[in-house]
Design a protein around this motif. Structure first.
Motif, PDB file in Angstrom:
ATOM      1  N   LEU A 160     -39.709  -6.256 -12.331  1.00 14.31           N
ATOM      2  CA  LEU A 160     -40.298  -5.479 -11.916  1.00 14.31           C
ATOM      3  C   LEU A 160     -40.603  -4.806 -10.577  1.00 14.31           C
ATOM      4  N   LEU A 161     -41.196  -4.174  -9.957  1.00 14.84           N
ATOM      5  CA  LEU A 161     -40.649  -3.417  -8.505  1.00 14.84           C
ATOM      6  C   LEU A 161     -41.998  -2.801  -8.065  1.00 14.84           C
ATOM      7  N   GLU A 162     -42.595  -3.054  -6.875  1.00 10.43           N
ATOM      8  CA  GLU A 162     -43.593  -2.486  -6.401  1.00 10.43           C
ATOM      9  C   GLU A 162     -43.092  -0.804  -5.753  1.00 10.43           C
ATOM     10  N   VAL A 184     -42.349 -14.465  -9.274  1.00  9.32           N
ATOM     11  CA  VAL A 184     -42.674 -14.119 -10.792  1.00  9.32           C
ATOM     12  C   VAL A 184     -44.414 -14.172 -11.323  1.00  9.32           C
ATOM     13  N   VAL A 185     -44.306 -13.121 -12.309  1.00  8.50           N
ATOM     14  CA  VAL A 185     -45.324 -13.286 -12.600  1.00  8.50           C
ATOM     15  C   VAL A 185     -46.259 -12.813 -14.849  1.00  8.50           C
ATOM     16  N   ARG A 186     -46.763 -13.124 -14.119  1.00  9.21           N
ATOM     17  CA  ARG A 186     -46.814 -12.837 -15.651  1.00  9.21           C
ATOM     18  C   ARG A 186     -48.075 -11.447 -16.229  1.00  9.21           C
ATOM     19  N   VAL A 187     -46.839 -10.772 -17.227  1.00 13.22           N
ATOM     20  CA  VAL A 187     -47.419  -9.863 -18.083  1.00 13.22           C
ATOM     21  C   VAL A 187     -48.710  -9.949 -18.773  1.00 13.22           C
ATOM     22  N   TYR A 203     -46.761  -2.490 -10.475  1.00 10.93           N
ATOM     23  CA  TYR A 203     -45.711  -2.959  -9.945  1.00 10.93           C
ATOM     24  C   TYR A 203     -45.287  -1.705 -12.007  1.00 10.93           C
ATOM     25  N   ALA A 204     -43.714  -1.086 -11.559  1.00  6.46           N
ATOM     26  CA  ALA A 204     -43.608  -0.732 -13.073  1.00  6.46           C
ATOM     27  C   ALA A 204     -42.272  -1.421 -12.979  1.00  6.46           C
ATOM     28  N   VAL A 252     -39.888 -10.513 -13.871  1.00  4.04           N
ATOM     29  CA  VAL A 252     -39.111 -10.943 -12.489  1.00  4.04           C
ATOM     30  C   VAL A 252     -40.300  -9.520 -11.652  1.00  4.04           C
ATOM     31  N   VAL A 253     -40.069  -9.898 -10.112  1.00  6.18           N
ATOM     32  CA  VAL A 253     -39.943  -9.698  -9.451  1.00  6.18           C
ATOM     33  C   VAL A 253     -39.120  -9.094  -8.339  1.00  6.18           C
TER      34      VAL A 253
END
Ligand code: G1P
Length: 296
Positions: A160-162, A184-187, A203-204, A252-253
């Protein structure tokens, strides 16, 4: 930590219409970024993360891709005879890089369909998907981190990329919840190319995925979505919701350098930035750029 994951799938069947007429007779993946075709950066990235088995999903007009990763005996012989070791090394760099495999997509039914074409080759193990339009700077490794998270969480992982909210309509957009790791985020949800107002976040999803093989069954059940195509994003949405079956989806950001070679302007920027960073071209290019910018 991720000895188990060795396979990378690279969808490369697109028609490259955004780059016509350059892509009329040549695959867009062969467009040079400085002096290497874009696809070579992607294969090198896979290999440096330990993914030594690469399957490309190709289409018509894509023979140049296979040729690029194969030997060229005549060229090698000529360079050898001349004693031009530097060029010989450049020619051979793409030859022994990975175990290359190819399958044709057949019907152009979307990214999800292209990924599903890898099922026979991948079998029942987690694997990575790398999209050729996205180049990730080798100084900012992403894939290795994603592979580690896949193993640690036994889930599927997206990158993911902001992005600026004005840009989110170009991507899959993710609804996310934090975890105890700031990277790390939960989608919890995904939408393919939403209008700005409908995007769950900025978040793309960028073109790197590490997927559990469950994705193949899910793709088979995924109806055509946006653009009448079978969308990988839609299959991942199902997996994000059905946590019990598939372990869910985590993001993963990525905060590093990424170049979008699928867009003309971004492609030009990528070439300039990467050339400006090189020892051989950088000094001259940088001073010229400054002079040039002053005259604009
Ligand atoms: C694809 C995916 C999209 C993702 C993007 C990343 O779209 O469908 O979800 O955000 O890659 O580059 P494409 O750019 O191939 O249209």
């Amino acid at each position: 930590m991720h000895e188990r994951i060795t396979k990378a799938v690279i969808p490369a069947a697109g028609l490259g219409t955004r780059f016509l007429p350059a892509t009329k007779a040549m695959p867009k993946e062969m467009l040079p970024v400085v002096d290497k075709p874009a696809i070579q950066y992607v294969v090198e990235e896979a290999v440096s993360a330990g993914l030594v088995d690469v399957l490309m999903v190709t289409g018509r007009n894509k023979n140049a891709l296979e040729n690029h990763f194969d030997r060229v005996a005549e060229l090698e012989a000529t360079l050898k005879a001349k004693g031009d070791d530097a060029k010989l090394m450049q020619v051979n760099a793409s030859t022994g890089l990975a175990a290359m495999h190819y399958v044709r997509q057949g019907d152009p039914m979307g990214l999800g369909h292209a990924v599903h074409r890898a099922r026979m080759h991948v079998g029942n193990e987690p694997f990575a998907v790398l999209l050729g339009d996205d180049l990730i700077d080798e100084r900012d490794p992403l894939l290795r981190r994603m592979l580690d998270e896949q193993v640690a969480r036994d889930a599927s992982i997206v990158a993911l990329l902001e992005v600026d909210p004005d840009q989110i309509h170009l991507y899959g957009a993710a609804a996310v919840e934090p975890t105890d790791d700031p990277d790390v985020v939960r989608v919890t949800g995904l939408v393919e190319k939403p209008v700005r107002e409908a995007a769950p976040s900025n978040y793309a999803v960028i073109g790197r995925y590490v997927l559990k093989p469950d994705v193949f069954d899910v793709l088979e059940r995924t109806a055509p979505g946006r653009g009448g195509e079978i969308q990988l994003t839609d299959a991942l949405m199902t997996m994000a919701k059905d946590v019990s079956g598939t372990g869910g989806v985590y993001g993963v950001v990525f905060r590093g350098r990424r170049y979008d070679t699928g867009d003309k302007l971004e492609y030009i920027k990528a070439v300039v930035q990467l050339a400006a960073d090189r020892d051989d071209l950088g000094p001259d290019l940088r001073s010229w750029l400054v002079e040039y910018a002053v005259g604009l």
